[in-house]
Design an enzyme around this catalytic site. Structure first.
Site, PDB file in Angstrom:
ATOM      1  N   HIS A  78       0.861  -1.190   0.000  1.00  0.00           N
ATOM      2  CA  HIS A  78       0.000   0.000   0.000  1.00  0.00           C
ATOM      3  C   HIS A  78       0.893   1.235   0.000  1.00  0.00           C
ATOM      4  CE1 HIS A  78       0.877  -0.678   4.227  1.00  0.00           C
ATOM      5  NE2 HIS A  78       0.508   0.552   4.512  1.00  0.00           N
ATOM      6  N   HIS A  80       1.685   3.753   1.857  1.00  0.00           N
ATOM      7  CA  HIS A  80       2.165   4.482   3.028  1.00  0.00           C
ATOM      8  C   HIS A  80       3.682   4.552   2.924  1.00  0.00           C
ATOM      9  CE1 HIS A  80      -1.548   3.978   5.872  1.00  0.00           C
ATOM     10  NE2 HIS A  80      -1.609   5.071   5.141  1.00  0.00           N
ATOM     11  N   ASP A  82       6.220   4.296   4.756  1.00  0.00           N
ATOM     12  CA  ASP A  82       7.143   3.295   5.315  1.00  0.00           C
ATOM     13  C   ASP A  82       7.277   2.066   4.417  1.00  0.00           C
ATOM     14  OD1 ASP A  82       4.470   2.800   6.117  1.00  0.00           O
ATOM     15  OD2 ASP A  82       5.062   1.649   7.886  1.00  0.00           O
ATOM     16  N   HIS A  83       6.372   1.903   3.439  1.00  0.00           N
ATOM     17  CA  HIS A  83       6.410   0.720   2.569  1.00  0.00           C
ATOM     18  C   HIS A  83       6.982   0.999   1.184  1.00  0.00           C
ATOM     19  CE1 HIS A  83       3.966  -1.877   5.276  1.00  0.00           C
ATOM     20  NE2 HIS A  83       3.767  -0.675   5.806  1.00  0.00           N
ATOM     21  N   HIS A 153      -6.969  -2.151   5.674  1.00  0.00           N
ATOM     22  CA  HIS A 153      -6.112  -1.165   6.332  1.00  0.00           C
ATOM     23  C   HIS A 153      -6.828   0.177   6.172  1.00  0.00           C
ATOM     24  CE1 HIS A 153      -2.505   0.421   8.005  1.00  0.00           C
ATOM     25  NE2 HIS A 153      -1.912   0.809   6.896  1.00  0.00           N
ATOM     26  N   ASP A 224       0.058  -4.359   5.740  1.00  0.00           N
ATOM     27  CA  ASP A 224      -0.584  -3.782   6.932  1.00  0.00           C
ATOM     28  C   ASP A 224      -2.069  -4.111   6.867  1.00  0.00           C
ATOM     29  OD1 ASP A 224       1.875  -2.687   7.400  1.00  0.00           O
ATOM     30  OD2 ASP A 224       1.196  -0.590   7.449  1.00  0.00           O
ATOM     31  N   HIS A 282       6.920  -5.604  11.443  1.00  0.00           N
ATOM     32  CA  HIS A 282       6.239  -4.303  11.421  1.00  0.00           C
ATOM     33  C   HIS A 282       5.821  -3.897  12.835  1.00  0.00           C
ATOM     34  CE1 HIS A 282       3.180  -1.238  10.231  1.00  0.00           C
ATOM     35  NE2 HIS A 282       3.844  -1.158   9.097  1.00  0.00           N
TER      36      HIS A 282
HETATM   37 ZN   LIG Z   1       3.244   0.232   7.620  1.00  0.00          ZN
HETATM   38 ZN   LIG Z   2       0.163   1.381   6.498  1.00  0.00          ZN
END
Ligand SMILES: [Zn+2]
Ligand SMILES: [Zn+2]
Length: 330
Positions: A78, A80, A82-83, A153, A224, A282
């Protein structure tokens, strides 16, 4: 002509019923000194597939000493940060590391715009194909598929199943000796499901010496998500589920509000799916000691393990259905 190193990589890499999972980053949202941002490199049937590409993944690849020129695809669960904030740097470095084979980058709607704006080089040195994920088979490799499916999510998110095709059955050496089957190409033909006629005139059916096909490896990556039926169903009898465990059940409300799972919920998913092994990742950076998360998960699902950055898990199919997993720190 293949070099010696390429030949050995080729012979080892195609091994059926064998996979390597290397955890590049196991934190969430923001990195800590020990835990960087998500990315799991899966090696299967000679290919590398990267699941998520958090910031710093390229440094972890270097630290792990991995040669990822055979990286076939990067799947972003997805959008976000951090990914996916590790993508621009890694995509540019791959070309400089000598990658020439094509690479697919797949992510939810918006991935194409992200790459267009973030990757400024107009010549990476290899063909880059960027596509929007749709549920179903998204990568078809030699002997495996990767399947994407939606999870729950706070933004449009996917999870992935790396599913190896069925493996050939076991060759029955004793029976082969009894029947006078010589070593060499005849055996390979039988293993490939072909009938052979011996010089004695005897016709050998593959089923006489080759057991029934065995299940290929099944590895699930949750991305997530909060607990959901889709994930349980897709993880049915998985060998390994790599599941997010952002929170402990003591922070269950926070997990629910932010669309994440607790370690306990991840364990319930693994148990309901009748998976063989659960590896948590995570983690929120608030937990100094992750033993709390491990213990709550193990109450429900004993075969639970914590990931850490640069953990490599070597997975081998044993017998019909079980696995042997070895943990190493790189
Ligand atoms: Zn994440
Ligand atoms: Zn996320």
């Amino acid at each position: 002509m293949l070099t010696k190193a390429e030949k050995s990589r080729k012979s080892v890499s195609g091994t059926p019923g064998y996979a390597e999972l290397t955890f590049m980053g196991t934190g969430s949202a923001t990195p800590t000194g020990e835990r960087w941002l998500p990315g799991v490199l899966v090696k299967i049937r000679g290919d590398f597939i990267l699941l998520d590409c958090g910031e710093g993944v390229q440094y972890r690849i270097l630290k792990a000493g991995l040669k990822v020129n055979r990286l076939a695809a990067i799947l972003v669960a997805h959008l976000h940060g951090d990914h996916l904030y590790g993508l621009p740097g890694l995509l540019e470095s791959l070309g400089m590391w000598g990658k020439t084979s094509p690479l697919k980058v797949l992510g939810p709607a918006g991935i194409e715009e992200f790459i267009e704006h973030a990757v400024l080089s107009d010549n990476l040195g290899y063909e880059l194909v960027v596509e929007t994920l749709k549920p179903g088979v998204v990568v078809s490799g030699n002997g495996y598929d990767v399947i994407a499916f939606p999870v729950k999510h706070i933004v449009n998110s996917f999870a992935f199943v790396v599913l190896e095709h069925d493996l050939p059955g076991k060759f029955n050496e004793e029976k082969a000796r009894e029947l006078g089957i010589p070593a060499g190409p005849i055996r390979r033909q039988l293993l490939a499901g072909k009938k052979v006629r011996l010089h004695t005139g005897r016709l050998i059916e593959p089923s006489e010496v080759v057991g029934p096909p065995r299940k290929g490896l099944k590895i699930v990556y949750s991305g997530d998500t909060m607990p959901c039926a889709e994930l349980i169903e897709a993880s049915s009898k998985a060998d390994i589920i790599i599941h997010e465990a952002t929170f402990s059940s003591y922070n269950g409300v926070e997990a629910y509000v932010s669309g994440h799972s607790t370690a306990l919920e991840a364990a319930y998913t693994a148990s309901a799916a009748k998976a063989k092994m659960l590896i948590l990742q995570h983690f929120s950076n608030r937990y100094r000691d992750l033993d709390l998360l491990l213990q709550e998960a193990r109450q429900v699902f004993e075969e639970t393990y914590l990931s850490r950055d640069l953990l490599k898990v070597i997975v081998k199919r044993q017998g019909e259905e079980s696995i042997n997993a070895t943990f190493q720190t790189l």
